[in-house]
Motif scaffolding. Structure first.
Motif, short mmCIF file in Angstrom:
data_model
loop_
_atom_site.label_atom_id
_atom_site.label_comp_id
_atom_site.label_asym_id
_atom_site.label_seq_id
_atom_site.Cartn_x
_atom_site.Cartn_y
_atom_site.Cartn_z
N GLU A 156 -5.37 3.28 -3.11
CA GLU A 156 -5.68 4.21 -2.01
C GLU A 156 -5.90 3.48 -0.68
O GLU A 156 -5.88 4.09 0.37
CB GLU A 156 -6.85 5.14 -2.37
CG GLU A 156 -8.13 4.51 -2.82
CD GLU A 156 -8.13 3.93 -4.24
OE1 GLU A 156 -7.08 3.93 -4.92
OE2 GLU A 156 -9.20 3.43 -4.65
N VAL A 159 -2.07 1.14 2.42
CA VAL A 159 -1.45 1.21 3.76
C VAL A 159 -2.35 0.54 4.79
O VAL A 159 -1.91 -0.27 5.61
CB VAL A 159 -1.13 2.67 4.13
CG1 VAL A 159 -0.71 2.80 5.58
CG2 VAL A 159 -0.02 3.20 3.21
N ASP A 160 -3.66 0.83 4.73
CA ASP A 160 -4.60 0.23 5.69
C ASP A 160 -4.62 -1.29 5.52
O ASP A 160 -4.62 -2.05 6.49
CB ASP A 160 -6.03 0.75 5.48
CG ASP A 160 -6.13 2.21 5.85
OD1 ASP A 160 -5.25 2.69 6.59
OD2 ASP A 160 -7.08 2.88 5.39
N SER A 196 5.17 8.10 -5.66
CA SER A 196 4.17 8.11 -4.60
C SER A 196 4.88 8.15 -3.24
O SER A 196 5.96 7.57 -3.09
CB SER A 196 3.34 6.83 -4.70
OG SER A 196 2.71 6.56 -3.48
N TYR A 198 3.74 6.63 -0.73
CA TYR A 198 3.12 5.56 0.05
C TYR A 198 4.12 4.89 0.99
O TYR A 198 3.76 4.44 2.07
CB TYR A 198 2.46 4.51 -0.87
CG TYR A 198 3.36 3.39 -1.28
CD1 TYR A 198 4.30 3.57 -2.29
CD2 TYR A 198 3.33 2.16 -0.63
CE1 TYR A 198 5.14 2.53 -2.66
CE2 TYR A 198 4.17 1.13 -0.98
CZ TYR A 198 5.08 1.31 -2.00
OH TYR A 198 5.93 0.31 -2.34
N GLU A 200 6.53 6.29 2.65
CA GLU A 200 6.66 7.11 3.86
C GLU A 200 5.41 6.93 4.73
O GLU A 200 5.51 6.77 5.95
CB GLU A 200 6.82 8.59 3.48
CG GLU A 200 8.20 8.96 2.91
CD GLU A 200 8.46 8.49 1.48
OE1 GLU A 200 7.53 7.99 0.81
OE2 GLU A 200 9.61 8.60 1.03
N ARG A 201 4.23 6.92 4.08
CA ARG A 201 2.99 6.75 4.85
C ARG A 201 2.97 5.38 5.53
O ARG A 201 2.54 5.23 6.66
CB ARG A 201 1.77 6.88 3.93
CG ARG A 201 1.48 8.33 3.57
CD ARG A 201 0.10 8.47 2.94
NE ARG A 201 0.07 7.96 1.58
CZ ARG A 201 0.39 8.66 0.51
NH1 ARG A 201 0.75 9.92 0.62
NH2 ARG A 201 0.35 8.12 -0.69
N ILE A 204 5.31 5.25 8.63
CA ILE A 204 4.73 5.97 9.78
C ILE A 204 3.55 5.17 10.35
O ILE A 204 3.40 5.04 11.57
CB ILE A 204 4.35 7.41 9.37
CG1 ILE A 204 5.66 8.18 9.15
CG2 ILE A 204 3.49 8.09 10.43
CD1 ILE A 204 5.53 9.52 8.52
N ALA A 205 2.75 4.58 9.47
CA ALA A 205 1.60 3.79 9.96
C ALA A 205 2.09 2.57 10.75
O ALA A 205 1.54 2.25 11.81
CB ALA A 205 0.72 3.35 8.80
#
Ligand SMILES: C[S@@+](CC[C@H](N)C(=O)[O-])C[C@H]1O[C@@H](n2cnc3c(N)ncnc32)[C@H](O)[C@@H]1O
Length: 404
Positions: A156, A159-160, A196, A198, A200-201, A204-205
């Protein structure tokens, strides 16, 4: 395919208790065992009943690990096992043999005339460099449910975490530099055959937080990829086996981007060369409702080579990795389980950089990207958190330098 052993079986319980099918799937992935191999049966014993020798071997290892006090059956759950406290300590000790860098400490692993390998967490190292980076080529740990020996962030936080690792490097990019990221498409929602989002996320990030523009999403077609996802393709049969991974390509300035496909032209096929020598197109034609037109004699000039496509077929078993695996095995040092083929890294390095430019790889592993840079006259700077991987990579790098 890696050998099954007491320790590989024990390692498969590092994230908690598992049913036997889960353990087989985990071992299939970590030891690269084709799924068919688990289902092959042979008559064993006096009764001549057909069994899978591979599954029996795992069960034999489970019983041996139980006698050694390292594994125990889970009460009330048939076919479920977990590591005992002693077993967990053994797994942790094995992970320590990789020797992670101490937080906040950056040490030189080794260097060549063109580059340096730092034993460090990338987050501690790249904020300190002052030079322009021309290309980042890297393969970060994947957001796997069961992390590999070298670990990785919680799913979770992925991405960060990756944005935080890349941010100091993105700040050092020369205008028009490229960032190539090799990540996995085979990450599934927990307990679900749905993939997942992830990726795509992440895209975008990287665009919104770090200001990177997406140039492309190359397909790395790996014909020797082990079959999977086992749970969804081999067992539930709702998915198909996968054979590719995405390689994202970003830049900080698309207009200034200095990649050049002329550095990676492919030889023309024999049939294209014959077509050109016969004078090119023999007849005129209009295609795609007029969008494309061909005149007699079109394509009659022989060009320097074919422009590569954005689907790259490269098997992951590469001779450079094979030689290093053999050396590391003979030395008794931990093997790396997730390396990139050198041919793929060299293709990207040549496309993205000219000799003398600087490549950075925050997740060095066995330093495939650095070896590719070195072989092409580019400078490089790499971080790797595990000392054992740098030790092996040094042998590989010196062999590459000696061969040059
Ligand atoms: C997928 S592997 C890279 C393999 C590499 N591309 C190769 O071909 O050898 C990811 C590597 O990143 C390293 N790693 C993970 N987190 C790290 C961090 N925060 N800083 C530096 N290295 C890290 C792991 O130890 C692992 O070797």
């Amino acid at each position: 395919m890696q050998q099954l052993s007491l320790l590989t079986v024990l390692d498969s319980y590092k994230s908690g208790s598992q049913s036997n099918p889960e353990a087989y799937a985990q071992l299939g992935e970590s030891c690269d065992i084709p799924v068919e191999a688990w289902e092959q049966r042979r008559s064993i014993g006096r009764a001549g009943k057909a069994h899978s020798p591979l599954k029996r071997k795992v069960r034999w290892y489970q019983q041996t690990l139980r006698r050694l006090g390292l594994l125990e059956p889970v009460a009330g759950r048939r076919g479920h096992w977990r590591a005992t406290d002693e077993g967990r300590r053994t797994i942790e000790q094995r992970e320590k043999d990789l020797e992670p860098a101490a937080p906040g400490v950056v040490q030189l692993g080794f260097s060549t005339e063109l580059g340096m390998a730092l034993w460090a967490d990338c987050r501690d190292a790249f904020s300190r460099i002052e030079e322009f980076v021309h290309c980042v080529l890297t393969s970060p740990p994947y957001p796997l449910a069961h992390q590999r020996d070298y670990g990785g962030p919680a799913r979770e936080e992925y991405v960060d975490w990756l944005c935080a690792c890349l941010e100091p490097l993105v700040r050092r990019l020369a205008p028009g530099a490229s960032v190539f990221l090799s990540i996995s498409n085979d990450i599934f929602e927990d307990g679900s055959p749905a993939r997942s989002l992830y990726r795509e996320r992440l895209v975008i990030a990287l665009h919104e937080r770090l200001g990177l523009s997406k140039m492309d999403e190359w397909i790395w077609h790996n014909p020797s990829k082990a079959p999977g996802p086992i749970a969804w393709a081999s067992k539930r049969r709702v998915q198909v086996n996968t054979s590719w991974e995405p390689i994202y390509w970003f830049t900080n300035d698309p207009q200034a981007c200095f990649t050049d496909n002329r550095r990676v032209l492919r030889p023309h096929t024999a049939s294209h060369t014959r077509f050109v020598s016969r004078g090119g197109a023999a007849s005129a034609g209009v295609f795609g409702d007029g969008a494309n037109q061909r005149r007699v004699g079109s394509f009659a000039a022989l060009t320097a080579g074919a422009i590569p496509r954005n689907v790259l077929t490269v098997p992951h078993n590469c001779p450079s990795q094979a030689a290093l695996r053999k050396w590391a095995k003979d030395e008794g040092i931990p093997l790396h389980s997730a390396t990139m083929p050198l041919e793929l890294a060299e293709h990207i390095v040549r496309f993205a950089m000219e000799p003398g430019m600087l490549l950075a790889d925050p997740f060095g592993g066995w330093l495939t990207s650095a070896v590719a840079a070195e072989r092409n006259g580019c400078r490089w700077i790499v971080t790797e958190r595990m000392r054992a991987f740098l030790y092996a990579a040094q042998w590989r790098m010196l062999s590459a330098v000696d061969a040059a």
